[in-house]
Structures are given as C-alpha cells and as structure tokens.
Scaffold this motif. Sequence first.
Motif, mmCIF file in Angstrom:
data_model
loop_
_atom_site.group_PDB
_atom_site.id
_atom_site.type_symbol
_atom_site.label_atom_id
_atom_site.label_comp_id
_atom_site.label_asym_id
_atom_site.label_seq_id
_atom_site.Cartn_x
_atom_site.Cartn_y
_atom_site.Cartn_z
ATOM 1 N N GLU A 57 49.340 -18.681 -74.713
ATOM 2 C CA GLU A 57 48.075 -18.140 -74.210
ATOM 3 C C GLU A 57 46.897 -18.718 -74.991
ATOM 4 N N ALA A 58 47.042 -18.822 -76.309
ATOM 5 C CA ALA A 58 45.967 -19.381 -77.126
ATOM 6 C C ALA A 58 45.705 -20.839 -76.767
ATOM 7 N N VAL A 59 46.768 -21.584 -76.492
ATOM 8 C CA VAL A 59 46.625 -22.983 -76.083
ATOM 9 C C VAL A 59 45.895 -23.077 -74.741
ATOM 10 N N CYS A 60 46.342 -22.296 -73.781
ATOM 11 C CA CYS A 60 45.790 -22.376 -72.420
ATOM 12 C C CYS A 60 44.354 -21.863 -72.338
ATOM 13 N N GLU A 61 43.993 -20.946 -73.226
ATOM 14 C CA GLU A 61 42.645 -20.377 -73.216
ATOM 15 C C GLU A 61 41.746 -21.003 -74.273
ATOM 16 N N SER A 62 42.188 -22.097 -74.877
ATOM 17 C CA SER A 62 41.463 -22.688 -76.011
ATOM 18 C C SER A 62 40.205 -23.442 -75.603
ATOM 19 N N GLY A 63 40.124 -23.823 -74.343
ATOM 20 C CA GLY A 63 39.033 -24.683 -73.904
ATOM 21 C C GLY A 63 39.437 -26.137 -73.776
ATOM 22 N N THR A 64 40.714 -26.455 -74.051
ATOM 23 C CA THR A 64 41.197 -27.807 -73.833
ATOM 24 C C THR A 64 41.048 -28.186 -72.362
ATOM 25 N N ASP A 65 40.916 -29.470 -72.094
ATOM 26 C CA ASP A 65 40.677 -29.910 -70.724
ATOM 27 C C ASP A 65 41.932 -29.893 -69.864
ATOM 28 N N ALA A 66 43.103 -30.025 -70.500
ATOM 29 C CA ALA A 66 44.350 -30.071 -69.739
ATOM 30 C C ALA A 66 45.521 -29.928 -70.702
ATOM 31 N N ILE A 67 46.684 -29.685 -70.121
ATOM 32 C CA ILE A 67 47.923 -29.636 -70.895
ATOM 33 C C ILE A 67 48.912 -30.620 -70.281
ATOM 34 N N ILE A 68 49.448 -31.491 -71.131
ATOM 35 C CA ILE A 68 50.527 -32.385 -70.722
ATOM 36 C C ILE A 68 51.857 -31.738 -71.079
ATOM 37 N N VAL A 69 52.780 -31.741 -70.143
ATOM 38 C CA VAL A 69 54.168 -31.351 -70.422
ATOM 39 C C VAL A 69 54.978 -32.635 -70.482
ATOM 40 N N GLY A 70 55.583 -32.896 -71.649
ATOM 41 C CA GLY A 70 56.348 -34.125 -71.773
ATOM 42 C C GLY A 70 56.984 -34.256 -73.139
ATOM 43 N N GLY A 71 57.994 -35.103 -73.212
ATOM 44 C CA GLY A 71 58.694 -35.347 -74.469
ATOM 45 C C GLY A 71 59.651 -36.508 -74.296
ATOM 46 N N THR A 72 60.421 -36.762 -75.346
ATOM 47 C CA THR A 72 61.369 -37.873 -75.324
ATOM 48 C C THR A 72 62.808 -37.397 -75.229
ATOM 49 N N ASP A 73 63.186 -36.458 -76.093
ATOM 50 C CA ASP A 73 64.570 -35.989 -76.162
ATOM 51 C C ASP A 73 64.756 -34.672 -75.418
ATOM 52 N N ASP A 74 65.893 -34.540 -74.748
ATOM 53 C CA ASP A 74 66.331 -33.265 -74.168
ATOM 54 C C ASP A 74 65.326 -32.673 -73.179
ATOM 55 N N VAL A 75 64.634 -33.538 -72.447
ATOM 56 C CA VAL A 75 63.725 -33.052 -71.400
ATOM 57 C C VAL A 75 64.548 -32.817 -70.140
ATOM 58 N N THR A 76 64.645 -31.545 -69.745
ATOM 59 C CA THR A 76 65.448 -31.165 -68.585
ATOM 60 C C THR A 76 64.569 -30.525 -67.523
ATOM 61 N N LEU A 77 65.074 -30.496 -66.294
ATOM 62 C CA LEU A 77 64.338 -29.848 -65.218
ATOM 63 C C LEU A 77 64.137 -28.364 -65.512
ATOM 64 N N ASP A 78 65.150 -27.692 -66.040
ATOM 65 C CA ASP A 78 65.026 -26.265 -66.363
ATOM 66 C C ASP A 78 63.926 -26.041 -67.397
ATOM 67 N N GLY A 79 63.889 -26.885 -68.414
ATOM 68 C CA GLY A 79 62.862 -26.740 -69.438
ATOM 69 C C GLY A 79 61.468 -26.988 -68.896
ATOM 70 N N VAL A 80 61.339 -27.996 -68.043
ATOM 71 C CA VAL A 80 60.045 -28.302 -67.438
ATOM 72 C C VAL A 80 59.582 -27.163 -66.530
ATOM 73 N N LEU A 81 60.481 -26.650 -65.715
ATOM 74 C CA LEU A 81 60.134 -25.555 -64.801
ATOM 75 C C LEU A 81 59.737 -24.292 -65.553
ATOM 76 N N ASP A 82 60.458 -24.001 -66.622
ATOM 77 C CA ASP A 82 60.141 -22.806 -67.409
ATOM 78 C C ASP A 82 58.740 -22.911 -67.993
ATOM 79 N N LEU A 83 58.422 -24.053 -68.586
ATOM 80 C CA LEU A 83 57.096 -24.220 -69.196
ATOM 81 C C LEU A 83 56.006 -24.245 -68.134
#
Length: 224
Positions: free
Chosen positions: A22-48
């Motif tokens: 919540e603090a990240v999303c309400e911080s005033g940042t322009d956007a949030i990237i969801v991404g990584g290198t290791d163990d990136v799964t569809l379930d993890g992406v959908l949850d976030l």
Amino acid sequence: MKEWTHIFKLDPAKEISDEALEAVCESGTDAIIVGGTDDVTLDGVLDLLSRIRRYTVPCILEISNIESVTPGFDYYFIPMVMNSQDKKWMMDVQHEAIKAYKPLMEWEEILMEGYCVLNEEAKVFQHTNCRLPDEDDVLAYAYMAERMFKLPIFYMEYSGTYGDPALVERVSYELDETLLVYGGGIETAEQAREMKAFADVIVVGNSLYTNFKEAIKTVAAIKG
C-alpha cells in the motif's frame, strides 16, 4: 510515459506485506513494474497484479518468460538485451512471443526496451550471457537503440549495484527521442537525485526489500 520520472519495481518471486505494498502504490511513484529474473511464475505474477490493482497506479509487466504473460496490465515492457552474446535474447525470445501472442497484442500497450546490463555479478547478466561493455560500447548501444532500432526505451541496468553517474550522463547526450531509464542500486534519496539528473526515469527495486523506508523516500526526492 514521457512525463514519468520514477518507477518502483516489484519481484513476483519475493514477499511484500500488504502494508508495504500500500505504501508503494500510494507513494506518488509514476508506475510499478512487475518483473524479475529467477522463479517468475504465472501464479506469482497474478497474485501481485491482483494486489496492485486495488490502487490506481499504472502497472507494467516486464516480460522475462512467455509462461508468466497474462492480460490485465496497463503496459508490457519487452527487453532486448543488447549486450548479450546470444541472439536468443535480442530476437529469438521476442520472435516466440510474437508467434504465441500476436492476435492478442495491443501494440499501444507494448514498449520495447533496449537493455544494457552493466553488472557482471547480476543474475540477469549471467542468465542472458552478457558481455561487459566498455564506455564506447555503451554509447554505441544507446545510439543504436534510438537511431537503428527506434526503441522507445534504453535501459541501463546495474541490477543490485549502484552505477556510474558520469557514464549515465554521457549516455544521455546520445539520446533525443528514446527515454533513458536507469535501474540499479538506488537506496537513498541522494542517489535517486544524482541519477535523475541525467536519466529520464529511475527505477527503484531491490531496496524495497532491503531498506524500505529509504526506498520510499526516493519518490519525494525527485518529485518534491
């Protein structure tokens, strides 16, 4: 995106509490990237994604594998790793994505990134079999990103370590239309301001998991 200056990057393979998110999303940042290198799964992406969607901040999926691609994001960033020694990371994985998803692609939501990975110790450097470029190489990659490939983004990725502001400054002189995005090792407001002096957009990621309070301050540091 031309007006953006600050982005937070969240890794779907790492834990973040609801309070911190919540603090990240309400911080005033322009956007949030969801991404990584290791163990990136569809379930993890959908949850976030489902958790971020409670807020109004724009949400981007940076595609690291085809298996974790899903609808529902505002934008999709597709990296082309320019200093990889394998054509796979410059063309082949993108080719596979086009074959699989072309009928579903909305190109106004998709941005190609010219990635230049500059930290030999980074997982992404090793995963994509990169060669460490010297200064002239980096300047040439930036020039190619804009003049040859017409890419909207050139991304200097130091991934986990703080980079060279002087090099970022020199790269900025090579680009007119292509956005210069810097990511890597920003842990303090001072570092955020230093890199934002030359980059169009800074990305803050790892420090959200190692020094959360300081990471949040980076938004006000460049927007205040």
